[in-house]
Scaffold this motif. Structure first.
Motif, mmCIF file in Angstrom:
data_model
loop_
_atom_site.group_PDB
_atom_site.id
_atom_site.type_symbol
_atom_site.label_atom_id
_atom_site.label_comp_id
_atom_site.label_asym_id
_atom_site.label_seq_id
_atom_site.Cartn_x
_atom_site.Cartn_y
_atom_site.Cartn_z
ATOM 1 N N GLY A 1 -2.564 -26.015 -0.861
ATOM 2 C CA GLY A 1 -2.463 -27.260 -0.104
ATOM 3 C C GLY A 1 -3.315 -28.288 -0.802
ATOM 4 O O GLY A 1 -3.541 -28.205 -2.018
ATOM 5 N N ASN A 2 -3.772 -29.251 -0.032
ATOM 6 C CA ASN A 2 -4.664 -30.274 -0.572
ATOM 7 C C ASN A 2 -5.849 -30.342 0.386
ATOM 8 O O ASN A 2 -5.651 -30.303 1.599
ATOM 9 C CB ASN A 2 -3.924 -31.611 -0.621
ATOM 10 N N ASN B 1 -4.740 -26.996 -9.007
ATOM 11 C CA ASN B 1 -5.505 -28.218 -8.797
ATOM 12 C C ASN B 1 -4.551 -29.334 -8.364
ATOM 13 O O ASN B 1 -3.887 -29.928 -9.211
ATOM 14 C CB ASN B 1 -6.195 -28.579 -10.127
ATOM 15 N N PRO B 2 -4.441 -29.610 -7.061
ATOM 16 C CA PRO B 2 -3.484 -30.638 -6.633
ATOM 17 C C PRO B 2 -3.819 -32.011 -7.215
ATOM 18 O O PRO B 2 -4.992 -32.386 -7.260
ATOM 19 C CB PRO B 2 -3.626 -30.645 -5.102
ATOM 20 N N LYS B 3 -2.780 -32.728 -7.654
ATOM 21 C CA LYS B 3 -3.031 -33.969 -8.419
ATOM 22 C C LYS B 3 -2.607 -35.241 -7.692
ATOM 23 O O LYS B 3 -3.080 -36.317 -7.991
ATOM 24 C CB LYS B 3 -2.213 -33.937 -9.722
ATOM 25 N N ILE B 4 -1.657 -35.126 -6.762
ATOM 26 C CA ILE B 4 -1.051 -36.346 -6.187
ATOM 27 C C ILE B 4 -1.899 -36.832 -5.015
ATOM 28 O O ILE B 4 -2.079 -36.104 -4.034
ATOM 29 C CB ILE B 4 0.393 -36.055 -5.698
ATOM 30 N N ASN B 5 -2.401 -38.073 -5.129
ATOM 31 C CA ASN B 5 -3.208 -38.568 -4.009
ATOM 32 C C ASN B 5 -2.290 -39.028 -2.870
ATOM 33 O O ASN B 5 -1.088 -39.189 -3.042
ATOM 34 C CB ASN B 5 -4.223 -39.626 -4.453
ATOM 35 N N ILE B 6 -2.903 -39.213 -1.712
ATOM 36 C CA ILE B 6 -2.103 -39.418 -0.493
ATOM 37 C C ILE B 6 -1.254 -40.697 -0.561
ATOM 38 O O ILE B 6 -0.099 -40.704 -0.140
ATOM 39 C CB ILE B 6 -3.005 -39.375 0.776
ATOM 40 N N GLU B 7 -1.812 -41.780 -1.149
ATOM 41 C CA GLU B 7 -1.027 -43.028 -1.215
ATOM 42 C C GLU B 7 0.226 -42.831 -2.072
ATOM 43 O O GLU B 7 1.327 -43.233 -1.699
ATOM 44 C CB GLU B 7 -1.843 -44.194 -1.806
ATOM 45 N N GLU B 8 0.025 -42.182 -3.233
ATOM 46 C CA GLU B 8 1.152 -41.964 -4.151
ATOM 47 C C GLU B 8 2.225 -41.077 -3.495
ATOM 48 O O GLU B 8 3.422 -41.381 -3.544
ATOM 49 C CB GLU B 8 0.592 -41.290 -5.417
ATOM 50 N N GLY B 9 1.777 -39.993 -2.864
ATOM 51 C CA GLY B 9 2.730 -39.078 -2.222
ATOM 52 C C GLY B 9 3.452 -39.760 -1.071
ATOM 53 O O GLY B 9 4.662 -39.595 -0.892
ATOM 54 N N ARG C 1 0.831 -1.216 0.000
ATOM 55 C CA ARG C 1 0.000 0.000 0.000
ATOM 56 C C ARG C 1 0.864 1.264 0.000
ATOM 57 O O ARG C 1 0.580 2.215 -0.704
ATOM 58 C CB ARG C 1 -0.915 0.014 1.240
ATOM 59 N N GLN C 2 1.964 1.243 0.778
ATOM 60 C CA GLN C 2 2.761 2.460 0.957
ATOM 61 C C GLN C 2 3.721 2.717 -0.202
ATOM 62 O O GLN C 2 3.946 3.851 -0.577
ATOM 63 C CB GLN C 2 3.538 2.331 2.271
ATOM 64 N N TYR C 3 4.302 1.618 -0.758
ATOM 65 C CA TYR C 3 5.334 1.798 -1.796
ATOM 66 C C TYR C 3 4.965 1.113 -3.120
ATOM 67 O O TYR C 3 5.794 1.061 -4.028
ATOM 68 C CB TYR C 3 6.670 1.221 -1.314
ATOM 69 N N GLY C 4 3.798 0.514 -3.193
ATOM 70 C CA GLY C 4 3.401 -0.156 -4.446
ATOM 71 C C GLY C 4 4.174 -1.438 -4.709
ATOM 72 O O GLY C 4 4.269 -1.883 -5.862
ATOM 73 N N ALA C 5 4.744 -2.059 -3.659
ATOM 74 C CA ALA C 5 5.528 -3.291 -3.863
ATOM 75 C C ALA C 5 4.655 -4.393 -4.469
ATOM 76 O O ALA C 5 3.485 -4.537 -4.108
ATOM 77 C CB ALA C 5 6.107 -3.760 -2.525
ATOM 78 N N ASP C 6 5.275 -5.158 -5.389
ATOM 79 C CA ASP C 6 4.581 -6.273 -6.065
ATOM 80 C C ASP C 6 4.710 -7.507 -5.170
ATOM 81 O O ASP C 6 5.749 -8.166 -5.147
ATOM 82 C CB ASP C 6 5.252 -6.483 -7.430
ATOM 83 N N ILE C 7 3.655 -7.800 -4.402
ATOM 84 C CA ILE C 7 3.731 -8.890 -3.419
ATOM 85 C C ILE C 7 2.788 -10.036 -3.789
ATOM 86 O O ILE C 7 1.738 -9.826 -4.389
ATOM 87 C CB ILE C 7 3.369 -8.400 -1.998
ATOM 88 N N ARG C 8 3.210 -11.238 -3.414
ATOM 89 C CA ARG C 8 2.370 -12.438 -3.579
ATOM 90 C C ARG C 8 2.472 -13.256 -2.290
ATOM 91 O O ARG C 8 3.566 -13.681 -1.919
ATOM 92 C CB ARG C 8 2.864 -13.268 -4.766
ATOM 93 N N VAL C 9 1.353 -13.448 -1.640
ATOM 94 C CA VAL C 9 1.359 -14.136 -0.333
ATOM 95 C C VAL C 9 0.609 -15.461 -0.440
ATOM 96 O O VAL C 9 -0.569 -15.488 -0.803
ATOM 97 C CB VAL C 9 0.716 -13.247 0.752
ATOM 98 N N VAL C 10 1.338 -16.533 -0.122
ATOM 99 C CA VAL C 10 0.754 -17.884 -0.129
ATOM 100 C C VAL C 10 0.564 -18.337 1.312
ATOM 101 O O VAL C 10 1.490 -18.205 2.118
ATOM 102 C CB VAL C 10 1.714 -18.897 -0.810
ATOM 103 N N ARG C 11 -0.601 -18.870 1.629
ATOM 104 C CA ARG C 11 -0.784 -19.525 2.934
ATOM 105 C C ARG C 11 -0.657 -21.031 2.707
ATOM 106 O O ARG C 11 -1.569 -21.661 2.160
ATOM 107 C CB ARG C 11 -2.143 -19.169 3.533
ATOM 108 N N VAL C 12 0.498 -21.556 3.104
ATOM 109 C CA VAL C 12 0.799 -22.970 2.852
ATOM 110 C C VAL C 12 0.117 -23.828 3.919
ATOM 111 O O VAL C 12 0.242 -23.552 5.113
ATOM 112 C CB VAL C 12 2.327 -23.216 2.897
#
Ligand SMILES: NC(=O)c1ccc[n+]([C@@H]2O[C@H](COP(=O)([O-])OP(=O)(O)OC[C@H]3O[C@@H](n4cnc5c(N)ncnc54)[C@H](O)[C@@H]3O)[C@@H](O)[C@H]2O)c1
Length: 309
Positions: free
Chosen positions: A238-239, A289-297, A159-170
């Motif tokens: 996430g998944n 779109n997460p693709k890997i199912n739990i058994e495979e991972g 907001r203050q400096y126009g920084a190009d930010i991308r925030v992921v909540r993992v």
């Protein structure tokens, strides 16, 4: 692009270094090696597009890069609780130091926040519009509130400096290059099952988690890096396949083919009861779109731990 990855020798960081090098980028990995390991990045050392620098982001730094990905912060509970004031500094001083480089160079930054910003949620699954339920004085707050403060600082730079930010909540992510002893549920269970030890389930094991395989998280991060829509996030990645911890323990035992039993231990203080991402925003804006199912991972992760322990 030349991309700085802070925390590049950790679990997510080293997998991200590999993907970005494969995509033809130059990678500068910055790490203080608190929970990261040289073994995770050893195979990139002969690559002329890879550089590594030992530095702690809570101290100021000046680098040249076209993009910064900020991952530097211990993610597992025992490690971030070992020195809670340092964890807060990693988040708060660390993001100021990252953002000063972003501002000086006028480059974009992607930051990995966490599902822990939702605390013990009263809304389920958690959309980004939910502001969370975090106790500011708990033994988890150095991480949860540190991550919340880092988001605030990023949005104020925007907001203050126009920084190009991308925030992921993992949300809970697992896979190869996790530390064997880092106290996270997936690595704990797999290592215990491989060693034939009892799997330690907190409380009655009815609490739920959702687990994302690392390649899916990295797909989401790459989609966000490439996104051209001025989208800042925060966005959940996430998944959303939800498990009770007790069912998850049984699955690990069966996939390992182990004789281990399940042992109940006391629920840690302020451990969230339910956790599951609402992925609508990630799907709509990023095409995630997460693709890997739990058994495979899990099979891939079990193979990894079989090699390292
Ligand atoms: N793995 C998950 O499930 C998960 C979930 C939510 C959020 N995250 C976030 O993603 C990021 C990466 O997590 P991870 O799972 O790879 O954890 P990790 O502990 O494996 O990696 C963190 C890395 O950062 C380094 N580091 C820590 N403090 C530092 C500092 N002050 N300066 C420089 N380097 C520092 C560590 O040595 C390590 O290499 C973290 O910010 C974490 O909070 C991870």
């Amino acid at each position: 692009m030349k991309i700085l990855i802070t925390g590049g020798a950790g679990f997510i960081g080293s997998n991200l270094c590999e993907r970005l090098l494969n995509l033809g980028h130059e990678v500068l990995c910055m790490d203080n090696f608190y929970t990261g390991s040289k073994a995770n990045i050893e195979k990139f050392l002969g690559n002329t597009k890879f550089e590594v620098v030992r530095h702690d982001i809570s101290e100021p730094f000046n680098i040249e890069a076209d993009f910064i990905i900020n991952l530097a912060c211990p993610a597992s509970v025992p490690y971030y609780q070992k020195d809670p004031l340092k964890t807060m500094k990693d988040n708060v001083y660390g993001i100021f130091n990252v953002m000063e480089n972003v501002r000086r160079l006028n480059i974009p930054v992607l930051h990995t926040s966490t599902s822990e910003v939702y605390g013990s949620p009263s809304v389920h699954p958690q959309p980004e519009t939910y502001n969370g339920n975090v106790n500011p004085t708990s033994i988890r707050s150095c991480y949860d509130e540190g991550k919340r403060a880092a988001e605030t600082i990023m949005f104020d730079y925007h907001r203050q400096y126009g920084a190009d930010i991308r925030v992921v909540r993992v949300f809970n992510t697992y896979g190869p290059n996790m530390l064997e002893d880092d106290g996270r549920v997936v690595s704990n269970f797999i290592v215990q099952a491989l060693k034939g030890e009892d799997l330690t389930v907190y409380g009655d094991g009815k609490q739920t988690r959702s687990f994302c395989y690392i390649s899916d998280l990295i797909d989401g991060i790459i989609l966000f890096i490439d996104n051209k829509n001025d989208f800042t996030g925060p966005v959940n990645l996430g998944n959303n396949y939800e498990f009770t911890i007790i069912d998850f323990a049984k699955l690990v035992i069966s996939l390992v083919g182990s004789k281990s039993k399940i042992k109940s231990v006391e629920l840690p203080k302020d451990d969230p009861i339910r956790r599951n991402p609402d992925l609508t925003l990630a799907k709509n804006i990023l095409g995630y779109n997460p693709k890997i199912n739990i058994e495979e991972g899990l099979k891939k992760t079990i193979e990894y731990f079989e090699r390292v322990i």
